[in-house]
Write a protein that holds these residues in place. Structure first.
Motif, mmCIF file in Angstrom:
data_model
loop_
_atom_site.group_PDB
_atom_site.id
_atom_site.type_symbol
_atom_site.label_atom_id
_atom_site.label_comp_id
_atom_site.label_asym_id
_atom_site.label_seq_id
_atom_site.Cartn_x
_atom_site.Cartn_y
_atom_site.Cartn_z
ATOM 1 N N GLY A 506 0.840 -1.205 0.000
ATOM 2 C CA GLY A 506 0.000 0.000 0.000
ATOM 3 C C GLY A 506 0.872 1.252 0.000
ATOM 4 N N LEU A 507 1.919 1.269 0.853
ATOM 5 C CA LEU A 507 2.813 2.440 0.915
ATOM 6 C C LEU A 507 3.482 2.641 -0.436
ATOM 7 N N ARG A 508 3.896 1.526 -1.025
ATOM 8 C CA ARG A 508 4.552 1.601 -2.336
ATOM 9 C C ARG A 508 3.573 2.151 -3.392
ATOM 10 N N ARG A 509 2.333 1.666 -3.343
ATOM 11 C CA ARG A 509 1.334 2.107 -4.319
ATOM 12 C C ARG A 509 1.127 3.628 -4.211
ATOM 13 N N MET A 510 1.042 4.118 -2.971
ATOM 14 C CA MET A 510 0.805 5.557 -2.793
ATOM 15 C C MET A 510 2.005 6.375 -3.243
ATOM 16 N N LYS A 511 3.196 5.786 -3.072
ATOM 17 C CA LYS A 511 4.406 6.511 -3.511
ATOM 18 C C LYS A 511 4.410 6.623 -5.043
ATOM 19 N N MET A 512 4.025 5.519 -5.699
ATOM 20 C CA MET A 512 4.073 5.494 -7.161
ATOM 21 C C MET A 512 2.925 6.276 -7.791
ATOM 22 N N LYS A 513 1.748 6.245 -7.165
ATOM 23 C CA LYS A 513 0.576 6.913 -7.743
ATOM 24 C C LYS A 513 -0.028 7.855 -6.704
ATOM 25 N N PRO A 514 0.643 8.982 -6.462
ATOM 26 C CA PRO A 514 0.241 9.787 -5.310
ATOM 27 C C PRO A 514 -0.973 10.694 -5.563
ATOM 28 N N THR A 515 -2.058 10.159 -6.091
ATOM 29 C CA THR A 515 -3.247 11.000 -6.259
ATOM 30 C C THR A 515 -4.082 10.906 -4.983
ATOM 31 N N ARG A 516 -4.985 11.866 -4.790
ATOM 32 C CA ARG A 516 -5.817 11.908 -3.591
ATOM 33 C C ARG A 516 -6.659 10.639 -3.478
ATOM 34 N N TYR A 517 -7.237 10.245 -4.615
ATOM 35 C CA TYR A 517 -8.106 9.069 -4.635
ATOM 36 C C TYR A 517 -7.341 7.820 -4.176
ATOM 37 N N ILE A 518 -6.152 7.630 -4.779
ATOM 38 C CA ILE A 518 -5.363 6.436 -4.446
ATOM 39 C C ILE A 518 -4.965 6.469 -2.972
ATOM 40 N N LYS A 519 -4.600 7.673 -2.469
ATOM 41 C CA LYS A 519 -4.158 7.760 -1.072
ATOM 42 C C LYS A 519 -5.296 7.391 -0.129
ATOM 43 N N ILE A 520 -6.473 7.987 -0.362
ATOM 44 C CA ILE A 520 -7.603 7.724 0.548
ATOM 45 C C ILE A 520 -7.988 6.248 0.461
ATOM 46 N N GLN A 521 -8.065 5.727 -0.760
ATOM 47 C CA GLN A 521 -8.478 4.331 -0.935
ATOM 48 C C GLN A 521 -7.488 3.379 -0.243
ATOM 49 N N THR A 522 -6.178 3.661 -0.464
ATOM 50 C CA THR A 522 -5.181 2.731 0.066
ATOM 51 C C THR A 522 -5.098 2.809 1.589
ATOM 52 N N TRP A 523 -5.127 4.034 2.152
ATOM 53 C CA TRP A 523 -5.081 4.141 3.616
ATOM 54 C C TRP A 523 -6.287 3.455 4.247
ATOM 55 N N THR A 524 -7.454 3.574 3.590
ATOM 56 C CA THR A 524 -8.651 2.924 4.130
ATOM 57 C C THR A 524 -8.426 1.413 4.183
ATOM 58 N N LEU A 525 -7.916 0.858 3.081
ATOM 59 C CA LEU A 525 -7.690 -0.594 3.051
ATOM 60 C C LEU A 525 -6.665 -1.020 4.095
ATOM 61 N N ILE A 526 -5.576 -0.250 4.192
ATOM 62 C CA ILE A 526 -4.516 -0.593 5.155
ATOM 63 C C ILE A 526 -5.086 -0.590 6.573
ATOM 64 N N LEU A 527 -5.825 0.481 6.909
ATOM 65 C CA LEU A 527 -6.298 0.614 8.288
ATOM 66 C C LEU A 527 -7.353 -0.440 8.622
ATOM 67 N N ILE A 528 -8.219 -0.750 7.654
ATOM 68 C CA ILE A 528 -9.239 -1.776 7.928
ATOM 69 C C ILE A 528 -8.562 -3.123 8.168
ATOM 70 N N GLN A 529 -7.556 -3.421 7.395
ATOM 71 C CA GLN A 529 -6.870 -4.698 7.581
ATOM 72 C C GLN A 529 -6.091 -4.702 8.902
ATOM 73 N N ALA A 530 -5.361 -3.623 9.153
ATOM 74 C CA ALA A 530 -4.449 -3.630 10.300
ATOM 75 C C ALA A 530 -5.179 -3.510 11.631
ATOM 76 N N LEU A 531 -6.218 -2.663 11.699
ATOM 77 C CA LEU A 531 -6.846 -2.441 13.008
ATOM 78 C C LEU A 531 -7.913 -3.497 13.329
ATOM 79 N N PRO A 532 -9.105 -3.423 12.703
ATOM 80 C CA PRO A 532 -10.134 -4.384 13.168
ATOM 81 C C PRO A 532 -9.826 -5.835 12.822
ATOM 82 N N LEU A 533 -8.959 -6.062 11.816
ATOM 83 C CA LEU A 533 -8.701 -7.454 11.434
ATOM 84 C C LEU A 533 -7.386 -8.006 11.999
#
Ligand SMILES: Cc1cc2nc3c(=O)[nH]c(=O)nc-3n(C[C@H](O)[C@H](O)[C@H](O)COP(=O)(O)OP(=O)(O)OC[C@H]3O[C@@H](n4cnc5c(N)ncnc54)[C@H](O)[C@@H]3O)c2cc1C
Length: 619
Positions: A506-533
């Protein structure tokens, strides 16, 4: 069928659909399957001016740091060999040129039409959105918000004092490898270069409707000046941003504007375009004909098949803005591989994946059988000592015979036969994994060995290898030898590894494609996986339970939500039935989980999908 179609259209809402465009396969430096040919700009995936310009700087920075390129420049066999040949004079190619000039490279830019041709062909007064807004440009070509004309003025002003060797009207036809350099063939000449940078955008051939009347002179595939539609009945065909922008641009002067799109919703338009379009539709200046297809273009009309039947609408001008096809033929001629073209190694990797799945799935139910063969181990030392003993491997090789022997004893009955069949499949899958895995590992070191460097690609490959080894230790240790890593169950390590993988990529994806959409989408996925799961059920809830923060042992939370310390049940807050079965099909089902799971699957999720489309839950 009609009902089913309607249901799926409704389910889809405005979530983007359509075919996935195929791009050339590149590595993290933009290098294609042909070593020495690189791709920058739009062709790397994200069509944005700022990012295209940045990619031009990055590629020259990469060349500058590349030892092999330095050596090749030094050992060049002829003066007519350029260091770098840049194909395409859009923002990406021009920036690469600016940087190449700074580094004193011998280079040339070949352009099929004219400098900034794509921008020159934008509609007159087209608003320019310099996205991503918060992106700090490092390149020598700064892109600002404005309109097409102001952007072109600014770009040309920035180039005023830089003398770039651009050859216009020179289209590159193909690239061939010739000894230590490339031969770049245009319709007029041949050039030699050590490196070729393709900055040709996506300006391949415009897609065709393939309908009668498409070649009438009133049909265009781009808008030059909205005034050309003054007082006319306009039809715009397409559902992407360029179709929307064309309709918006001509709506101020045309007699009528209709957009015909074959799908029920537009393909993720830019927010500002969607807002403007909505306003113009409300004002009656643009009419939408969704789910319609052109049948024929006539001199004074167009025939369309729409939801409510075939229609003929008056028409004086048609803009077919249905996208461009990538210049795939050019890549093919130059032997550049496209994404998704499967090599033998990729196919073998896929077979390996299926075999691993076979081991996990069939090995699960036959774990007891295997441990009865190999015996339980008391520690990791025991397990490793066993694995590296000849006795173990002799037993392993003879295992099928052992199973067949059991068959002959009549011990196997109809109710336990599957365990033995599963054991057979798991055994042969595992043998396949060992043989194929070893071959692929050998091939990896053989092909990639010389390229091992401290970079992302190497880290990625070694991460995969490390994860595979660690997984094997956790899986076989836990399931067959009864030993756990650091006393934690297998599930802990699987979810931990999964969360770590999502975080890293996810961090790599945001570095390579640093658009707002990609950042919000990727952080959401990272946090959902890391915290509640992961973190909540593995650390936070057990800690809170221990501290008494989840109530008394006979309180609601500890009897209904996490009975007997089953904090893993909190996965059920995110993963609905039937994605996550354990909260429902379990010996200790509680009232809370029955009610919650029912409401989640049959009430909450349908409401979310109804409001935002299926992407809101599925990502
Ligand atoms: C209608 C429209 C509106 C847009 N609006 C915006 C916006 O508001 N904001 C934004 O950030 N981005 C916008 N974009 C995207 C933006 O234009 C691109 O991201 C940008 O132009 C990409 O730059 P590039 O250098 O990669 O490619 P391009 O600018 O496309 O340049 C490629 C060049 O290569 C040349 N070429 C192609 N093939 C060959 C060949 N074989 N030999 C030699 N030369 C060749 C072409 O003639 C062209 O000049 C828009 C695009 C379009 C089509």
């Amino acid at each position: 069928m009609e009902l089913l179609n309607k249901y799926f259209s409704w389910l889809q809402k405005d979530v983007p659909t359509g075919e996935v465009e195929k791009y050339p396969e590149i590595n993290q430096n933009g290098e294609t399957s042909v070593k020495g040919i690189f791709i920058i700009g739009d062709l790397t995936g994200i069509p944005l001016l700022k990012l295209a310009a940045e990619s031009g700087k990055k590629i020259i920075d990469y060349f500058e740091s590349n030892e092999e390129f330095k050596k090749q420049r030094f050992n060049k066999t002829g003066n007519d060999i350029l260091d770098v040949l840049i194909v395409g004079a859009g923002p990406a190619g021009i920036t690469a040129g600016i940087e190449a000039a700074k580094k004193n490279y011998s280079f040339k830019i070949l352009e099929a039409a004219k400098k900034f041709n794509t921008i020159v062909n934008f509609p007159k007064a087209k608003p320019i959105i310099a996205a991503p807004g918060d992106y700090q440009q490092q390149s020598g070509l700064i892109i600002n918000d404005g309109i097409k004309e102001s952007l072109l003025d600014e770009l040309n002003a920035q180039l005023k004092y830089i003398d770039l060797p651009i050859d216009e009207n020179e289209m590159v036809d193909k690239i061939e490898k010739e000894g230590d350099h490339f031969l770049v063939v245009t319709d007029e000449k041949k050039y030699k270069a050590l490196r070729v940078v393709l900055a040709i955008g996506k300006s391949g051939n415009s897609r065709q409707l393939g309908m009668p009347g498409e070649d009438l002179p009133k049909v265009f595939n781009r808008l030059i000046d909205p005034e050309e539609a003054h007082g006319l009945d306009v039809l715009v065909v397409g559902g992407g941003d360029s179709a929307l922008e064309t309709a918006i641009a001509v709506s101020s002067c045309a007699k009528s504007v209709t957009i015909s799109y074959r799908k029920p919703t537009f393909a993720r338009p830019k927010e500002k375009n969607a807002e403007k379009l909505d306003a113009l539709v409300q004002q009656g200046k643009i009419k939408l004909m969704m789910e319609s297809n052109i049948k024929e273009v006539k001199n004074d009309s167009v025939i369309l098949s729409a939801k409510d039947g075939v229609k003929e609408i008056p028409n004086s001008i048609v803009y077919t803005m249905i996208g461009k096809e990538l210049p795939t033929a050019f890549f093919k001629r130059s032997n550049i591989k496209m994404e998704g073209e499967l090599s033998l190694t990729v196919k073998l990797q896929f077979v390996l994946l299926i075999l691993v799945a076979g081991v996990i799935y069939f090995g699960k139910s036959s774990a007891e059988l295997f441990s009865s063969f190999f015996g339980k181990m008391n520690s990791w030392t025991d397990a490793f000592a066993n694995i590296f003993s000849i006795e173990f491997w002799a037993k392993f090789l003879l295992l099928p015979l052992g199973i067949i022997k059991i068959f002959s004893t009549g011990e196997i009955k109809i109710w336990n036969a599957t365990e033995y069949v599963n054991a057979f499949i798991a055994y042969f899958s595992l043998t396949g994994v060992i043989v194929l895995g070893s071959y692929l590992l050998y091939k990896f070191f053989k092909d990639y060995g010389s390229q091992i460097k401290p970079n992302w690609q190497t880290c990625k490959y070694f991460y995969f290898i490390a994860v595979a080894l660690f997984f094997a230790i956790v899986f076989f240790g836990g399931r067959y030898f009864g030993v756990e890593v650091l006393g934690k169950p297998q599930t802990f390590w699987y979810t931990g590894l999964y969360s770590l993988t999502i975080l890293i990529f996810g961090l790599r994806r945001m570095k390579m494609k640093p658009t707002r959409y990609i950042k919000i989408q990727t952080w959401t996925l990272i946090l959902i996986q890391a915290l509640p799961l992961f973190i909540f059920p593995e650390f936070l809830f057990p800690y809170l339970g221990k501290m008494g923060a989840l109530g008394t042992p006979d309180g609601f939370i500890l009897t209904q939500i996490f009975p007997n310390g089953s904090y893993w049940r909190s996965y059920g807050f995110i993963l609905a039935w039937p994605l996550f079965l354990s909260n429902i099909y379990n010996s200790s089902v509680t009232g809370f989980w029955l009610v919650f799971s029912f409401a989640q699957t049959f009430v909450f999720i349908p409401l979310i999908v109804y409001r935002w489309g299926k992407g809101a839950y599925c990502g």
